[in-house]
Motif scaffolding. Structure first.
Motif, short mmCIF file in Angstrom:
data_model
loop_
_atom_site.label_atom_id
_atom_site.label_comp_id
_atom_site.label_asym_id
_atom_site.label_seq_id
_atom_site.Cartn_x
_atom_site.Cartn_y
_atom_site.Cartn_z
N MET A 66 0.82 -1.21 0.00
CA MET A 66 0.00 0.00 0.00
C MET A 66 0.85 1.26 0.00
SD MET A 66 -3.03 -1.06 2.68
CE MET A 66 -3.82 0.53 2.54
N MET A 67 2.10 1.14 0.43
CA MET A 67 2.99 2.30 0.47
C MET A 67 3.61 2.60 -0.88
SD MET A 67 4.89 1.92 4.18
CE MET A 67 5.51 0.27 3.85
N VAL A 68 3.45 1.69 -1.85
CA VAL A 68 4.00 1.92 -3.19
C VAL A 68 3.03 2.82 -3.95
CG1 VAL A 68 4.74 0.85 -5.34
CG2 VAL A 68 5.09 -0.35 -3.16
N PRO A 69 3.46 3.97 -4.42
CA PRO A 69 2.54 4.87 -5.15
C PRO A 69 2.11 4.26 -6.48
CG PRO A 69 4.79 5.68 -5.28
CD PRO A 69 4.81 4.53 -4.31
N PHE A 70 0.89 4.59 -6.86
CA PHE A 70 0.34 4.01 -8.10
C PHE A 70 1.14 4.45 -9.32
CE2 PHE A 70 -2.60 4.07 -11.72
CZ PHE A 70 -2.97 2.73 -11.73
N ALA A 71 1.72 5.65 -9.25
CA ALA A 71 2.52 6.13 -10.39
C ALA A 71 3.70 5.22 -10.67
CB ALA A 71 3.00 7.55 -10.11
N ALA A 72 4.23 4.57 -9.62
CA ALA A 72 5.36 3.66 -9.82
C ALA A 72 4.95 2.34 -10.48
CB ALA A 72 6.03 3.37 -8.48
N MET A 73 3.64 2.04 -10.44
CA MET A 73 3.15 0.78 -11.01
C MET A 73 2.52 0.94 -12.38
SD MET A 73 1.52 -1.10 -7.67
CE MET A 73 0.33 0.23 -7.35
N MET A 74 2.38 2.17 -12.84
CA MET A 74 1.66 2.40 -14.09
C MET A 74 2.35 1.78 -15.31
SD MET A 74 -0.23 6.08 -14.13
CE MET A 74 1.28 7.03 -13.98
N ILE A 75 3.66 1.91 -15.40
CA ILE A 75 4.37 1.36 -16.56
C ILE A 75 4.28 -0.16 -16.60
CG2 ILE A 75 6.62 1.12 -17.67
CD1 ILE A 75 7.28 3.95 -16.74
N ILE A 127 1.49 -4.90 -19.10
CA ILE A 127 0.64 -6.09 -18.95
C ILE A 127 -0.63 -5.94 -19.79
CG2 ILE A 127 -0.80 -7.37 -17.31
CD1 ILE A 127 1.30 -6.74 -15.17
N MET A 128 -1.23 -4.75 -19.77
CA MET A 128 -2.44 -4.52 -20.56
C MET A 128 -2.15 -4.63 -22.06
SD MET A 128 -4.84 -4.19 -18.43
CE MET A 128 -4.17 -4.93 -16.97
N VAL A 129 -0.96 -4.19 -22.48
CA VAL A 129 -0.58 -4.31 -23.89
C VAL A 129 -0.47 -5.78 -24.28
CG1 VAL A 129 1.26 -3.90 -25.56
CG2 VAL A 129 0.55 -2.07 -24.01
N LYS A 130 0.17 -6.59 -23.43
CA LYS A 130 0.32 -8.01 -23.74
C LYS A 130 -1.03 -8.73 -23.74
CE LYS A 130 5.08 -8.55 -22.15
NZ LYS A 130 6.02 -9.26 -21.22
N ARG A 185 -3.69 -7.32 -24.67
CA ARG A 185 -4.46 -6.67 -25.74
C ARG A 185 -5.76 -6.06 -25.21
NH1 ARG A 185 -3.84 -11.01 -30.80
NH2 ARG A 185 -1.54 -10.99 -30.84
N LEU A 186 -5.63 -5.38 -24.10
CA LEU A 186 -6.79 -4.74 -23.47
C LEU A 186 -6.74 -3.22 -23.52
CD1 LEU A 186 -7.23 -6.96 -20.28
CD2 LEU A 186 -8.58 -7.03 -22.38
N ILE A 187 -5.74 -2.68 -24.21
CA ILE A 187 -5.64 -1.22 -24.31
C ILE A 187 -6.87 -0.68 -25.04
CG2 ILE A 187 -4.32 0.69 -25.32
CD1 ILE A 187 -3.04 -0.53 -22.87
N ASP A 188 -7.39 0.44 -24.55
CA ASP A 188 -8.57 1.10 -25.09
C ASP A 188 -9.84 0.26 -24.88
OD1 ASP A 188 -9.66 3.41 -26.22
OD2 ASP A 188 -9.83 2.46 -28.18
N SER A 189 -9.86 -0.51 -23.82
CA SER A 189 -11.06 -1.26 -23.45
C SER A 189 -11.39 -0.97 -22.00
CB SER A 189 -10.86 -2.77 -23.66
OG SER A 189 -9.94 -3.28 -22.73
N LEU A 190 -12.65 -1.13 -21.66
CA LEU A 190 -13.07 -0.86 -20.28
C LEU A 190 -12.52 -1.88 -19.29
CD1 LEU A 190 -16.79 0.15 -20.91
CD2 LEU A 190 -14.78 1.63 -20.76
N PHE A 191 -12.20 -3.07 -19.76
CA PHE A 191 -11.61 -4.08 -18.88
C PHE A 191 -10.25 -3.63 -18.35
CE2 PHE A 191 -14.51 -6.70 -21.44
CZ PHE A 191 -15.21 -7.33 -20.42
N ALA A 192 -9.52 -2.87 -19.16
CA ALA A 192 -8.21 -2.37 -18.72
C ALA A 192 -8.34 -1.39 -17.56
CB ALA A 192 -7.50 -1.70 -19.89
N VAL A 193 -9.49 -0.72 -17.46
CA VAL A 193 -9.71 0.21 -16.35
C VAL A 193 -10.09 -0.56 -15.08
CG1 VAL A 193 -11.03 2.22 -15.59
CG2 VAL A 193 -10.44 1.96 -18.00
N ILE A 194 -10.83 -1.66 -15.24
CA ILE A 194 -11.35 -2.40 -14.09
C ILE A 194 -10.28 -3.28 -13.44
CG2 ILE A 194 -13.03 -4.14 -13.38
CD1 ILE A 194 -14.86 -3.13 -15.59
N LEU A 195 -9.53 -4.01 -14.24
CA LEU A 195 -8.67 -5.09 -13.73
C LEU A 195 -7.64 -4.66 -12.68
CD1 LEU A 195 -8.04 -7.26 -16.92
CD2 LEU A 195 -9.49 -7.78 -14.96
#
Length: 271
Positions: free
Chosen positions: A113-122, A127-130, A132-142
């Protein structure tokens, strides 16, 4: 003593009045601004106007707001349902199947919980690219389904649940899922309500992650659409304030409909 008490009460009421005004004034300004024209808002008018229909027409002709509202509603409802299911089950497992390994794993989760979300975005984006969920609503939820805070929240509530009842159900031959859904979960309604409000507000106001993974206008959420309205070369503040008011209505309805359960859930609900 009576004079001191009266003076202290007066200062308390003054303080509460100022705090209430500071809290309510922004929303009042939004409601008033939704009925005024752009020039009236820029001139600082703080009374109701007659430009509501014009602002509504501009919002209807803006394009994309209705789609963004529906996208946000789909994402938020899906996120709330799946998050409550996953985190409550995880909390049940951590609390009722305690071992040295699970406790170590639970502490590692809490440390994350102490790890900021900005450090996990890349890493999450890759993972979302692999997947193939980019530009889908599932990528926002997961990425947010395994909310560590909600696991902690549910586990604190489950600590008050009597273990004897669970043991009795196991002796009678009930499966763990049956015990969880029919025995453990019903008394935790207020905890579920508090968690649902928290999850709903978290996803409804989510901005950074949708900005990263959503590309087209057909998949944008409300936060992105409102941001595009406010960053235009010419900002129509009347239309923008009306859009913000409409965007806050679902949260207001949810909170006031579950307010009592929310308070009970935050103070402990298992009986």
């Amino acid at each position: 003593m009576k004079r001191k008490i009266k003076v202290s009460e007066i200062f308390q009421y003054i303080f509460l009045g100022i705090a209430s005004f500071i809290s309510i004034f922004p929303f009042y300004w939004l409601l008033v601004g939704a009925t005024n024209s752009n020039n009236d808002i820029l001139n600082g008018k703080l009374t109701l106007g007659n430009a509501f229909s014009q602002n509504y027409s501009s919002l209807a002709n803006f394009g994309g707001f209705e789609i963004a509202f529906l996208n946000t509603l789909k994402v938020t409802i899906g996120y709330v349902v799946l998050t409550l299911l996953i985190t409550s089950l995880a909390a049940y497992g951590f609390d009722k199947f305690k071992t040295l390994r699970t406790e170590i794993l639970y502490k590692i989760f809490l440390l994350s919980m102490m790890v900021p979300f900005a450090a996990m975005m890349i890493p999450l984006f890759r993972i979302m690219v692999k997947l193939r969920l980019i530009d889908s609503l599932f990528a926002v939820i997961l990425p947010g389904l395994s909310s560590i805070f909600l696991i902690f929240f549910f586990r604190q509530s489950l600590k008050n649940f009597p273990m004897q009842i669970i043991e009795s159900a196991r002796i009678d031959g009930a499966s763990e899922l049956t015990i969880f859904f029919r025995i453990v979960l019903p008394p935790m309604r207020s905890t579920l309500a508090a968690a649902a409000i928290y999850a709903f507000m978290t996803q409804w106001n989510n901005y950074m992650w949708p900005l990263v993974v959503l590309r087209t206008n057909e998949s944008k959420t409300l936060t992105l659409t409102l941001s595009s309205m406010s960053s235009a070369y010419f900002v129509d503040y009347g239309m923008l304030m009306l859009a913000i008011v409409i965007s806050t209505i679902p949260m207001i309805i949810l909170f006031f409909s579950m307010q009592r359960s929310f308070v009970q859930g935050m103070t402990g609900s298992s009986k």
